[in-house]
Each structure stands twice: as structure tokens, then as C-alpha cells.
Design an enzyme around this catalytic site. Structure first.
Site, PDB file in Angstrom:
ATOM      1  N   SER A   1      -2.167  -7.017   8.800  1.00 50.18           N
ATOM      2  CA  SER A   1      -3.259  -7.881   9.260  1.00 50.18           C
ATOM      3  C   SER A   1      -3.974  -8.492   8.064  1.00 50.18           C
ATOM      4  CB  SER A   1      -4.264  -7.082  10.111  1.00 50.18           C
ATOM      5  OG  SER A   1      -4.909  -6.091   9.324  1.00 50.18           O
TER       6      SER A   1
ATOM      7  N   ASP B   1      -3.681  -6.141  -3.614  1.00 49.19           N
ATOM      8  CA  ASP B   1      -4.753  -5.574  -2.797  1.00 49.19           C
ATOM      9  C   ASP B   1      -5.176  -4.180  -3.256  1.00 49.19           C
ATOM     10  OD1 ASP B   1      -2.420  -4.375  -1.868  1.00 49.19           O
ATOM     11  OD2 ASP B   1      -2.626  -5.082   0.195  1.00 49.19           O
TER      12      ASP B   1
ATOM     13  N   THR C   1      -1.169   0.537   5.263  1.00 46.04           N
ATOM     14  CA  THR C   1       0.254   0.503   5.587  1.00 46.04           C
ATOM     15  C   THR C   1       1.034   1.347   4.585  1.00 46.04           C
ATOM     16  OG1 THR C   1       0.043  -1.704   6.542  1.00 46.04           O
ATOM     17  CG2 THR C   1       2.251  -1.012   5.895  1.00 46.04           C
TER      18      THR C   1
ATOM     19  N   ASN D   1       3.427   5.241  -5.191  1.00 43.43           N
ATOM     20  CA  ASN D   1       3.462   4.509  -3.931  1.00 43.43           C
ATOM     21  C   ASN D   1       4.155   5.377  -2.894  1.00 43.43           C
ATOM     22  OD1 ASN D   1       3.267   2.452  -2.112  1.00 43.43           O
ATOM     23  ND2 ASN D   1       4.396   0.955  -3.306  1.00 43.43           N
TER      24      ASN D   1
END
Length: 476
Positions: free
Chosen positions: A14, A238, A259, A296
Site C-alpha cells: 500500500s 523506506d 511486508t 532482511n
């Protein structure tokens, strides 16, 4: 008159446009526009609908005008690694192919056969993931070499969106580091790697750091919106923006939870030692040339996918409630296994993994969801151990920021699994960090230290303790 800046924060599921303004030492947020972002199938690949994303950005800007608000500046952050290529007329040569596309299967092994893995890590300090930009570009070279031959400009997703706003092409530093093509020490494109792999060094743009002012938006866009504003680079990755919103960094490990889960610490220099390579940690660039030493980890993507598999019958909150109601032990999966990157059916994939590893497969939606939450917490715990092993010190707490900070069950599981205090919030961390960079560039905030003080004053943070603490579990 109140001054506003506008953060465009687009994640893998989103996006949102958030206005920010300073009022008596506090940062006030106002969400203007929110939209979904989904991977689509196009020309035989999984892609982002980049044209639709830019239209959503324009829609949000126009909503500011309808409210009578004229922002002084705007900046865009998105996820990392993905890119587009432009020709000599600045027209798209490629779709915005998504990192979950299988075109890079087997490519990382080919590249590390050409450029030794240890040397690649020593120079870039970047975690080895099959979807890194370096492997996407090499896949393109193998599969569609004619495209690379025509390419004149390489732009990552936020670079391209900034280009559409201003007509100016640049590669922003924090996102560029995720390509595995930036030298961690010079902070420039690594010509040796680029030329060894046969990429054209001239298609890469000048590196610009966060807080750089690109200049005003195009005149035709200013006419369309009814006002102009400057474009200021945030940390366009981000996570780079999100980390700026960690309220307290001393003795704290952060988890940027969305996510993906990015778990790590801030550092002033890259750690490219063998142990960091063996643990597969990355040294991504941050604002003011700090480094985000992190790993990650597959994050809430797995929950997003099982929700889709259950035909969206349950909200994310309802899945968490169903998971919390499950008693007893649940199976644990390796959330970072490649099979979970983009399976056809996440529920079936989780069940198959459990059976293959001699565990009872979860059956109900609550059992599947709790399996994911417990498995994520287990993965975080291993990463915490690795961080403390590398730094040879114990960190006292964990700060969870981003959308996942709202998940009380997961936060408590993190506290129980790691035996550390967990601080959750703020939720809109990437938007906050985006705004922070703009406000520093506009001399509204003095620097990162003052920004973190403002974040602590402005947003609620919840504290979670593990059950052997002085106070038993829960939120305190």
C-alpha cells in the site's frame, strides 16, 4: 502561517500521502490519501504498475489543493532494489519488474562465479539475496541483452517517480546501496563490479544524498495542481526513512516491521567482516552516511498472503485474534526459505513444509497465523543472537516500528522469545522519517538528534515485557 511538507510513502502492499507540520515541538501528521499497491502480471513478468502509482501520487497532491493546503516540499520513498531503464528519449525500456519475479532464479550463483562472493561483500557490504538489483540486471543482460544495449538511464522506483515530478534524473544514496553495486567505503558506484559484469557505467546517475533539494516540480504539473513546491530527497529506501523514526537508538535493536522485517542497528561504518558475511547481514546506507547494519527477514508478507488465500474473509486484526486464541505448541517454519517468497498458495506451502520437517501441519486459519507469528519471532531471536555475537555486546531492548508495531501478539512473542523489553511504535515510521529529512533540509529541524527527540514527544510508544520480568507480560 503553518508550513507543511508532504511525504509519499509507498510500500509493497500500500501507499499513502501524509502531510507533516511542526507545532510547538511536536510533529503533527495528517493522512491525505491512501491506496493499494499490488504486483500485476505483465509481459510475462510480475511487475509494479508504475503508471498507476504516479497517478495515485498526483491524486494525493490534488487532495491537498482541495483542502486549501500548499505543501512547501514533497519527497517519495518506496521499497528497494527494483528499477526501470530509460532510452535516449527518456522513454521506458522496461516494465517495473518486481523483486518477486522468478527471472533471477540461479542468477546469484552465476554472478558470484564471475565476481567472488567474498570480494563482492568486502566491497559492497550488502546481504546476498537473489533479487538484489545486481542480479536483476544480470538476468536482463542474459535474457534481453538488446534492452541493456539501448539503456541510457538507470532509475530506481523512487528515482523514477521523482523524475516524473521534476524532469531531473538522480540516484538517491540509501536506495542505491541496496543494488549491491555501491562501494561501501567510497559511497559511489563501484566501477570494477559494474564493468566486470558488463553493465554500462554511463547509465547510472550521480549519487545524491537525503536532504538534497532537486528543485521545483515541472511547470505543467504546477499548473495541473494549482500550486508548485520543491522536491526534496528523503531516504528513498523506506527502511532508511523508517529508521530515522526510531525514538531511541542507544543499546537498541530495531525491527522495521511491515511486508518485510528489517532487523538491525545503526552504525557509523560498514562491517564487512567474515562473520557478518556468514550471517548474511547487510550494510545499507542511511542519512548522513550512517549505516543500517541489518538483516532482511520475510515479514508480514506471509500473513498478507494467507489472508488472500482465505479470500480476505478475515482482517489482519481478526487473524491475530484467531492466532492468540490458539493454545499449545505450534509448528515453526523457516520464514526465510525461498519457497515462501512467492508461492501459489502460502497456506499449502506452510503445511507442506511442516509435514516435510516432521511437524504437525496447522489446519485452521488461527493455527496457520500463529505458526507464522511464532516463526517470525523465532527468526528475530536468531538475528538478535547474531547481532550481539558480531558486536560482542548485549543490547537491552528492541524497538519495533512500522505497521507491524500494531500487532500486540507478535510484539509480545518477540519479548518472550528474545527476553528483552520491546518498544512498539511509531506506526507510520517511514512517512515520519521522510518528513524528517525534508524538515531538516528546510531548516525546521536541526538534525537527526533533534528529530528523534521530536518523535519521542509526538508519538505513542507501547512497552512489552517478557513473562520472567518483574512485571508479568503484556503492555505496561
Amino acid at each position: 502561517m503553518k508550513k507543511y511538507s508532504l511525504a509519499v510513502d509507498i510500500g509493497a502492499s500500500s501507499g499513502r500521502l501524509v502531510l507533516g507540520s511542526l507545532e510547538k515541538g511536536r510533529l503533527e501528521l495528517q493522512e491525505i490519501h491512501r491506496f493499494s499497491n499490488e504486483i500485476i502480471e505483465k509481459n510475462g513478468h510480475f511487475c509494479w504498475n508504475i503508471e498507476a502509482l504516479f497517478e495515485e501520487v498526483k491524486t494525493g497532491i490534488k487532495k491537498c489543493g482541495s483542502l486549501g493546503i500548499v505543501p512547501s516540499s514533497i519527497g517519495i520513498d518506496t521499497w528497494a532494489v527494483d528499477f526501470v531503464l530509460l532510452d535516449e528519449r527518456d522513454q521506458l525500456l522496461t516494465d517495473a519488474v518486481a523483486y518477486r519475479d522468478p527471472r533471477t532464479d540461479g542468477i546469484m550463483e552465476e554472478v558470484t562465479g564471475i565476481f567472488m562472493k567474498e570480494r563482492l561483500y568486502l566491497e559492497t557490504g550488502i546481504q546476498f539475496q537473489k533479487f538484489n538489483t545486481i542480479y536483476q540486471l544480470y538476468a536482463l543482460k542474459k535474457q534481453q541483452p538488446e534492452i541493456l544495449e539501448k539503456a541510457k538511464s538507470f532509475l530506481m522506483i523512487p528515482d523514477y517517480l521523482h523524475f516524473l515530478l521534476t524532469g531531473k534524473k538522480t540516484n538517491e544514496y540509501t536506495n542505491a546501496t541496496s543494488t549491491q553495486l555501491i562501494n561501501a567505503f567510497t559511497r559511489k558506484w563501484d566501477k570494477d563490479i559494474i564493468q566486470t559484469l558488463g553493465f554500462d557505467i554511463h547509465m547510472f546517475q550521480e549519487i545524491e544524498a537525503p536532504k538534497a533539494v532537486l528543485g521545483p516540480i515541472k511547470e505543467e504539473l504546477a499548473r495541473e495542481f494549482g500550486f508548485g513546491m520543491d522536491v526534496i530527497l528523503p531516504a528513498t529506501h523506506d527502511t532508511g526513512s523508517a529508521v530515522l523514526a526510531v525514538p531511541q537508538v542507544e543499546d537498541t535493536i530495531y525491527i522495521s516491521s511491515g511486508t518485510w522485517s528489517l532487523i538491525g542497528v545503526e552504525n557509523y561504518f560498514p562491517i564487512c567482516v567474515t562473520k557478518a558475511l556468514d550471517y548474511n547481514f547487510t550494510n545499507e546506507g542511511g542519512m548522513d552516511y550512517q549505516f543500517r547494519f541489518l538483516k532482511n527477514i520475510m515479514g508480514l508478507w506471509m500473513i498478507q498472503e494467507i489472508r488472500r488465500n482465505y479470500e480476505n474473509r478475515y482482517s489482519f486484526a481478526e487473524l491475530a485474534e484467531l492466532a492468540e486464541a490458539v493454545t499449545g505448541m505450534v509448528p515453526v517454519v523457516n520464514v526465510d526459505a525461498p519457497r515462501f517468497l512467492k508461492p501459489d498458495d502460502m497456506v499449502a506451502e506452510i503445511q507442506a513444509y511442516c509435514l516435510e520437517t516432521g511437524q504437525k501441519a496447522p489446519e485452521s486459519p488461527g493455527e496457520v497465523a500463529k505458526c507464522i507469528f511464532v516463526s517470525l519471532a523465532d527468526s528475530y531471536q536468531r538475528a538478535v543472537f547474531e547481532i550481539e555475537d558480531i558486536f560482542e555486546k548485549e543490547f537491552k531492548s528492541i524497538s519495533v516500528i512500522g505497521g507491524g508495531s500494531k500487532n500486540e501478539l507478535l510484539n509480545q512473542l518477540i519479548a518472550e522469545t528474545t527476553k528483552k523489553e520491546v518498544y512498539a511504535g511509531p506506526t507510520e515510521a517511514s512517512a515520519i522519517g521522510n518528513l524528517v529529512a525534508q524538515l531538516i533540509a528546510l531548516n525546521e529541524i536541526a538534525g537527526i538528534k533533534e528529530a528523534r527527540h521530536i518523535v519521542r514527544q509526538s508519538f505513542e510508544v507501547k512497552k512489552y515485557r517478557h513473562s520472567i520480568s518483574e512485571k508479568q507480560g503484556g503492555i505496561v
